[in-house]
Design a protein around this motif. Sequence first.
Motif, PDB file in Angstrom:
ATOM      1  N   ASN A   1       0.827  -1.206   0.000  1.00  0.00           N
ATOM      2  CA  ASN A   1       0.000   0.000   0.000  1.00  0.00           C
ATOM      3  C   ASN A   1       0.863   1.259   0.000  1.00  0.00           C
ATOM      4  O   ASN A   1       0.511   2.258  -0.638  1.00  0.00           O
ATOM      5  CB  ASN A   1      -0.912  -0.002   1.231  1.00  0.00           C
ATOM      6  CG  ASN A   1      -2.024  -1.028   1.126  1.00  0.00           C
ATOM      7  OD1 ASN A   1      -2.363  -1.477   0.041  1.00  0.00           O
ATOM      8  ND2 ASN A   1      -2.587  -1.416   2.250  1.00  0.00           N
ATOM      9  N   LYS A   2       1.979   1.215   0.712  1.00  0.00           N
ATOM     10  CA  LYS A   2       2.846   2.397   0.786  1.00  0.00           C
ATOM     11  C   LYS A   2       3.409   2.754  -0.588  1.00  0.00           C
ATOM     12  O   LYS A   2       3.513   3.935  -0.933  1.00  0.00           O
ATOM     13  CB  LYS A   2       3.984   2.152   1.777  1.00  0.00           C
ATOM     14  CG  LYS A   2       3.536   2.129   3.230  1.00  0.00           C
ATOM     15  CD  LYS A   2       4.724   1.992   4.169  1.00  0.00           C
ATOM     16  CE  LYS A   2       4.268   2.026   5.618  1.00  0.00           C
ATOM     17  NZ  LYS A   2       5.410   1.885   6.567  1.00  0.00           N
ATOM     18  N   VAL A   3       3.787   1.741  -1.353  1.00  0.00           N
ATOM     19  CA  VAL A   3       4.322   2.000  -2.696  1.00  0.00           C
ATOM     20  C   VAL A   3       3.238   2.601  -3.582  1.00  0.00           C
ATOM     21  O   VAL A   3       3.489   3.566  -4.328  1.00  0.00           O
ATOM     22  CB  VAL A   3       4.877   0.704  -3.322  1.00  0.00           C
ATOM     23  CG1 VAL A   3       5.274   0.930  -4.780  1.00  0.00           C
ATOM     24  CG2 VAL A   3       6.086   0.205  -2.526  1.00  0.00           C
ATOM     25  N   MET A   4       2.020   2.074  -3.499  1.00  0.00           N
ATOM     26  CA  MET A   4       0.924   2.617  -4.301  1.00  0.00           C
ATOM     27  C   MET A   4       0.582   4.037  -3.855  1.00  0.00           C
ATOM     28  O   MET A   4       0.234   4.889  -4.680  1.00  0.00           O
ATOM     29  CB  MET A   4      -0.296   1.694  -4.216  1.00  0.00           C
ATOM     30  CG  MET A   4      -0.081   0.342  -4.916  1.00  0.00           C
ATOM     31  SD  MET A   4      -1.585  -0.658  -5.078  1.00  0.00           S
ATOM     32  CE  MET A   4      -1.839  -1.187  -3.372  1.00  0.00           C
ATOM     33  N   GLN A   5       0.679   4.305  -2.564  1.00  0.00           N
ATOM     34  CA  GLN A   5       0.428   5.651  -2.057  1.00  0.00           C
ATOM     35  C   GLN A   5       1.453   6.642  -2.605  1.00  0.00           C
ATOM     36  O   GLN A   5       1.108   7.760  -2.997  1.00  0.00           O
ATOM     37  CB  GLN A   5       0.461   5.648  -0.531  1.00  0.00           C
ATOM     38  CG  GLN A   5      -0.737   4.975   0.107  1.00  0.00           C
ATOM     39  CD  GLN A   5      -0.564   4.783   1.608  1.00  0.00           C
ATOM     40  OE1 GLN A   5       0.499   5.051   2.161  1.00  0.00           O
ATOM     41  NE2 GLN A   5      -1.607   4.322   2.266  1.00  0.00           N
ATOM     42  N   VAL A   6       2.724   6.225  -2.621  1.00  0.00           N
ATOM     43  CA  VAL A   6       3.774   7.080  -3.161  1.00  0.00           C
ATOM     44  C   VAL A   6       3.501   7.394  -4.626  1.00  0.00           C
ATOM     45  O   VAL A   6       3.683   8.520  -5.085  1.00  0.00           O
ATOM     46  CB  VAL A   6       5.160   6.420  -2.993  1.00  0.00           C
ATOM     47  CG1 VAL A   6       6.217   7.156  -3.802  1.00  0.00           C
ATOM     48  CG2 VAL A   6       5.558   6.379  -1.528  1.00  0.00           C
ATOM     49  N   ALA A   7       3.051   6.380  -5.368  1.00  0.00           N
ATOM     50  CA  ALA A   7       2.787   6.568  -6.793  1.00  0.00           C
ATOM     51  C   ALA A   7       1.722   7.627  -7.028  1.00  0.00           C
ATOM     52  O   ALA A   7       1.832   8.454  -7.939  1.00  0.00           O
ATOM     53  CB  ALA A   7       2.372   5.243  -7.424  1.00  0.00           C
ATOM     54  N   LEU A   8       0.666   7.618  -6.201  1.00  0.00           N
ATOM     55  CA  LEU A   8      -0.431   8.561  -6.379  1.00  0.00           C
ATOM     56  C   LEU A   8      -0.132   9.915  -5.743  1.00  0.00           C
ATOM     57  O   LEU A   8      -0.596  10.952  -6.228  1.00  0.00           O
ATOM     58  CB  LEU A   8      -1.716   7.993  -5.769  1.00  0.00           C
ATOM     59  CG  LEU A   8      -2.235   6.682  -6.369  1.00  0.00           C
ATOM     60  CD1 LEU A   8      -3.462   6.218  -5.607  1.00  0.00           C
ATOM     61  CD2 LEU A   8      -2.555   6.840  -7.844  1.00  0.00           C
ATOM     62  N   GLY A   9       0.648   9.879  -4.664  1.00  0.00           N
ATOM     63  CA  GLY A   9       0.895  11.090  -3.883  1.00  0.00           C
ATOM     64  C   GLY A   9       0.130  11.029  -2.580  1.00  0.00           C
ATOM     65  O   GLY A   9      -1.077  10.757  -2.572  1.00  0.00           O
ATOM     66  N   ARG A  10       0.825  11.276  -1.472  1.00  0.00           N
ATOM     67  CA  ARG A  10       0.194  11.122  -0.170  1.00  0.00           C
ATOM     68  C   ARG A  10      -0.364  12.422   0.409  1.00  0.00           C
ATOM     69  O   ARG A  10      -0.969  12.430   1.470  1.00  0.00           O
ATOM     70  CB  ARG A  10       1.182  10.488   0.805  1.00  0.00           C
ATOM     71  CG  ARG A  10       1.444   9.026   0.477  1.00  0.00           C
ATOM     72  CD  ARG A  10       2.390   8.360   1.438  1.00  0.00           C
ATOM     73  NE  ARG A  10       3.779   8.750   1.195  1.00  0.00           N
ATOM     74  CZ  ARG A  10       4.825   8.160   1.757  1.00  0.00           C
ATOM     75  NH1 ARG A  10       4.639   7.154   2.582  1.00  0.00           N
ATOM     76  NH2 ARG A  10       6.047   8.560   1.475  1.00  0.00           N
TER      77      ARG A  10
END
Length: 229
Positions: free
Chosen positions: A71-80
Motif C-alpha cells: 500500500n505504501k508504494v501505491m500511495q507514493v505513486a499517487l501522492g500522499r
Amino acid sequence: MPKSKRDRAVTLSKTKKKGREHKENIVNSIREAVEQYNSIYVFSFENMRNLKFKQFREQLKSTSRFFLGSNKVMQVALGRSDSDEIRTGLHKVSKLLRGDAGLCVTNMSKEEAQRIFNEYEDYDFARTGSIATETVELKEGPLDQFTHEMEPFLRKQGMPVRLNKGVVELVGDFVVCEEGKPISPESSRILRLMDMKMATFKLNLICRWSPEDFELYQEGLEGSDIESA
C-alpha cells in the motif's frame, strides 16, 4: 568414499529480494496508467484467491489494469498529500489504500464498474484459520460419502471412525467445525472432502476518482479519515 551430494550445504544468500528498482517500476507503471485511463477505484478484498483474481482481471484486461502489493508504494505513486499528488484529488485515493486493498484504473463507465464489482463473488474451500460460517456436525453411523480407502486418513484428522464390513462408520457424533470459530487444519481437510465451501472471495469498491469528481462507496469513511494520516 565420494562425498554424497545430499550433504552439500545450501546457501540462501543468492536469493534476490524485491528492492528499490522493483518499487520504482511499480510507481512508474501506476503513474503511466493514471494518465492512460479515465478513472481510478480503490477496492478491498475478502478471502483472496490468486487464480480466481487472475481470471477476473483477465476478463477486464481490454478496459482496465489492476495493481496489488505494498500500500505504501501505491500511495507514493499517487501522492500522499495535495503537495505531491500527481493529479488533483488523488491524495484522497491514496489515504484509502489500507489493509487488504488494491487499485483498478479503468475506462469502464461508472455504472459498468459498479455492476461488475458488486456482482462478483466466488466460493472456495475455507483455509486453516478462516472463520466457520456454520456448524457442521456428523452423526454416529455409516458415512456413505467416504470410501473405505479413506478411513485411515479420516482417523488421522481426529474422526472416531472404523471399518464395518467395508463401510466407513462413525462410532460417535463428531463436530467438524463450529460457526464463528477458526477452522483447524484437520477441519479444513475434512470440509474439502465433503465438498463444503465456506470461503467467499469478494471485491468491495471503496472509492472512485476521476478528473471531474471523487466518490466514497462505503459508509463510515468520513472526510477526516481521508484528510488525516
